[in-house]
Design an enzyme around this catalytic site. Structure first.
Site, short mmCIF file in Angstrom:
data_model
loop_
_atom_site.label_atom_id
_atom_site.label_comp_id
_atom_site.label_asym_id
_atom_site.label_seq_id
_atom_site.Cartn_x
_atom_site.Cartn_y
_atom_site.Cartn_z
N GLY A 228 0.81 -1.20 0.00
CA GLY A 228 0.00 0.00 0.00
C GLY A 228 0.84 1.25 0.00
N PRO A 229 0.24 2.39 -0.29
CG PRO A 229 -1.17 3.88 -1.36
CD PRO A 229 -1.17 2.56 -0.68
N GLY A 231 1.95 5.57 4.67
CA GLY A 231 1.04 6.18 5.62
C GLY A 231 -0.32 5.54 5.73
CB THR A 232 -2.10 2.99 3.84
OG1 THR A 232 -0.99 2.14 3.54
CG2 THR A 232 -2.28 3.98 2.70
N GLY A 233 -0.95 2.53 7.09
CA GLY A 233 -1.09 1.72 8.30
C GLY A 233 -0.57 0.31 8.20
CE LYS A 234 3.19 -0.21 3.51
NZ LYS A 234 2.68 1.18 3.37
CG HIS A 449 -2.87 32.64 -13.09
ND1 HIS A 449 -2.08 32.39 -14.19
CD2 HIS A 449 -3.09 31.42 -12.53
CE1 HIS A 449 -1.83 31.09 -14.28
NE2 HIS A 449 -2.42 30.49 -13.28
CD GLU A 450 -4.50 31.43 -8.47
OE1 GLU A 450 -5.34 30.51 -8.47
OE2 GLU A 450 -3.29 31.23 -8.71
CG HIS A 453 -6.90 28.61 -12.42
ND1 HIS A 453 -6.69 27.77 -13.48
CD2 HIS A 453 -5.67 29.06 -12.05
CE1 HIS A 453 -5.39 27.71 -13.75
NE2 HIS A 453 -4.75 28.50 -12.90
#
Length: 676
Positions: A228-229, A231-234, A449-450, A453
């Site tokens: 898993g990525p 920080g997912t709790g492995k 610019h903002e 968007h």
């Protein structure tokens, strides 16, 4: 589980070390020998005996009671030390003030004739004593070597024993054994990964009741790989297994197998499994297994032989001729693509447990677990907070609550309010506000610019990715940001939706052309993101006129050897068509964004003026400008954080969530939710 009071640590027993004793004895002998040698050079004369001549005169007068002559090699062959007792010439029996017998020590050069005369006069009263014995000579000859050996021992051997537990223990495993009393994390403390908890809890049940599984012929998996990525709790789930299991639990990192000496990694693998067999049934957890489990033969030069030896030893121990009955391996990695195929086959790692980013329910459950230790206000709704944190991992959510608590404490609050958590979420996602000095021209460019968007996104939005906030205050590495809050987890990307994302990304550049009549470097991040989405549409998703064909074997993390050896699987003519198709997608969406802004030019100017005045406006204000031409709702001015306390635990890198991430070095922002 009953909580037991912690037992005080036992006093370490000091074992007897004969080597240390011998070294101290050698040092003491050297000091004694030095004192003895220095004392032999001193001259002491008592009672008027100062020279050899006076001593001969006293001998002729028969006043020498006893004398001992000892040669002194330091002074030469004719240098002697003579000591003894003689009769006091001034002794008076009537007075009793003076002693009858006195001692003397005379040191000097004695010739052969003087020595012979003294011996003839004194006879038996003269004793001859050698200056040294064979033992003292041996001691003084070996003393320098003993001192050198002791010095080398303290400098090198002792340091090696303390660092590597001795040269003979380098092959010993560094696996640490955990006990249930010391581990407080249980399955109830892990949330957001229910399926993974079921997988590993089945192993715990088998270790507790193996007969229930063996009655129907079931075999427990030999290994479980948690993927898993970050920080997912492995690792947290592995700690929960250690807390729930009633069997020995060994924990080790993949990097602990690697050492500076050749063959140490393989030896440590064998020793680890040997410890496991002695404690079977048991669990062994290997964190970051990709450190030793990378594919063999990958890269230039054939790879690292030492690492491959460690991997080969691990493969044999997991499923070789001997086997490892009762030893279950749990490993964790966030790089399953680099692991060797032999390590992933059934019989070694039978199961691969995927621990992905939590969904809405998982995020809410994780927030409830971490919120137990934080004082939250009544206005905090964890369900709405979970809905606004799409794409956050378990570690991100824990950091979110911690940052909110730090902000509330800095603002002298007694509880954490919703505004504190919102500010913490914006800080983690986009970086902290940086109040830097800008002139009116730069502020105007960033504002338009903002606004470009925001106006484009408000017009084309299908309700899935509404605008959260627009600001021209620098955050992180960006000079301005347009933030979005997804209403749900985005799992699939339709063609219309990704085209809208590209169109929104082009809104900033289109607004610059309309208002300024020139372009700036502020759209660098927007162009980079739009190009990535357009390339994925053409090459991977089949969303172009080239058809449903995959161009190129896309790999996010590839080995250098594979990358150099991979041939291009399409012609140069096709490559030109791909480039043209990508350009057409971006050009069409740029034209679309420009047309939208020209159609709503008044709204563009109104929102830009609002940003120049208030610096930060919310998404509802953009919709009010589009519908009514002005802002109707009150605007809360954005103020710097109160207090000047240094905030701990600050994240220096903005998180890439489903929301927008600001440009790296220029004004403007990128719409988020961009597919990778």
């Amino acid at each position: 589980m009953e909580n037991k009071p912690p037992t005080p640590p036992e006093e370490p027993t000091r074992s007897f070390q004969p080597k240390i004793l011998l070294i101290w004895l050698a040092i003491l002998a050297a000091i004694v020998g030095l004192v003895v040698s220095q004392s032999g050079t001193q001259t002491t004369a008592v009672g008027g005996l100062d020279t050899i001549d006076q001593l001969l005169t006293a001998a002729e007068e028969d006043r020498i009671e006893l004398a001992t002559i000892q040669s002194n090699p330091k002074g030469g062959e004719e240098w002697y030390v003579i000591s003894g007792e003689f009769t006091n010439p001034s002794f008076d029996p009537q007075s009793g003030d003076d002693y009858k017998t006195l001692t003397f020590v005379v040191e000097g050069r004695v010739t052969e004739s003087e020595y012979k005369e003294l011996r003839d006069i004194l006879g038996d009263r003269l004793n001859e004593s050698p200056s040294s014995t064979i033992w003292t000579d041996l001691l003084f000859s070996l003393l320098p070597f003993l001192l050198i050996i002791g010095l080398l021992y303290f400098l090198f051997v002792r340091q090696l024993r303390m660092a590597g537990k001795g040269a003979l223990n380098f092959g010993k495993s560094k696996a640490k054994m955990l006990t249930r009393e010391n581990e407080k994390i249980l399955f109830s403390d892990v949330a957001g990964c229910d399926e993974a908890k079921e997988e590993v809890s089945e192993i715990v049940d088998f270790l507790r009741e193996p007969k229930r599984f063996r009655k129907i012929g079931g075999k427990i998996p030999k290994g479980v790989l948690m993927v898993g990525p970050p920080g997912t709790g492995k690792t947290l789930l592995a700690k929960a297994v250690a807390g729930e299991a009633d069997v020995p639990f060994f924990s080790i990192s993949g990097s602990d197998f690697v050492e500076m000496f050749v063959g140490v990694g393989a030896a440590r693998v064998r020793d680890m499994f040997e410890q496991g067999r002695k404690s079977a049934p048991c669990l062994i957890f290997i964190d970051e297994i990709d450190a030793v489990g990378r594919q063999r033969g990958a890269g230039l030069g054939g790879g690292n032989d030492e690492r491959e030896q460690t991997l080969n030893s691990l493969l044999v121990e997991m499923d070789g001729f001997d086997g490892h009955e009762g030893v279950i391996i749990i490993a964790a990695t966030n790089r399953p693509d680099v692991l060797d195929n032999a390590l992933l086959r059934p019989g070694r790692f039978d199961r691969q447990v995927m621990i992905d980013l939590p969904d809405l329910e998982g995020r809410e459950a994780i927030l409830k677990v971490h919120a137990k230790k934080i004082k939250l206000s009544e206005d905090v709704e964890l369900s709405s907070l979970a809905r606004a944190t799409a794409g956050f991992s378990g570690a991100d959510l824990a950091n979110l609550l911690n940052e909110g608590a730090l902000m509330a404490a800095r603002r002298r609050k007694k509880v954490v309010e919703r505004i504190d958590l919102d500010d913490a979420r914006e800080k983690i996602s986009f970086g902290r506000e940086r109040r830097r000095v800008m002139d009116d021209e730069d502020r105007k460019i960033i504002a338009y610019h903002e606004s470009g968007h925001a106006i484009v996104q408000a017009v084309i939005d299908d309700g899935l990715l509404p605008i959260h906030k627009v600001t021209i205050i620098p955050r992180g590495q960006s000079l301005g940001s347009t933030m979005f809050t997804p209403k749900k987890d985005i799992l699939n990307h339709s063609k219309a939706r990704v085209l809208n994302q590209i169109c929104c990304a082009m809104g900033g550049r289109a607004a610059e052309e309309i208002e300024i009549g020139d372009v700036t470097s502020g759209a660098a991040g927007d162009i980079r993101m739009a190009t990535s989405i357009a390339r994925s549409m053409v090459c991977d998703w089949g969303m172009s006129d080239l058809g449903m064909i995959s161009f190129g074997d896309k790999q996010d993390q590839v080995f250098l050897g594979k990358e150099l050896g991979r041939a291009q699987n399409y012609s140069e003519e096709t490559a030109q068509k791909i480039d043209l198709a990508i350009k057409n997608v971006i050009d069409e969406q740029f034209t679309r964004a420009k047309n939208i802004l020209e159609e709503h030019a008044s709204a563009l100017h109104a929102s830009a003026e609002a940003l120049l005045e208030y610096e930060t406006i919310e998404g509802k204000h953009i919709h009010e400008i589009l519908e009514h031409g002005k802002i109707l709702s009150p605007i809360i001015n954005s103020k710097p954080d109160e207090g000047k306390d240094v905030e701990t635990g600050e994240s220096s890198t903005p998180k890439d969530t489903e929301e927008e991430k600001g440009d790296d070095v220029n004004p403007g922002g990128e719409p988020a939710g961009a597919p990778a």
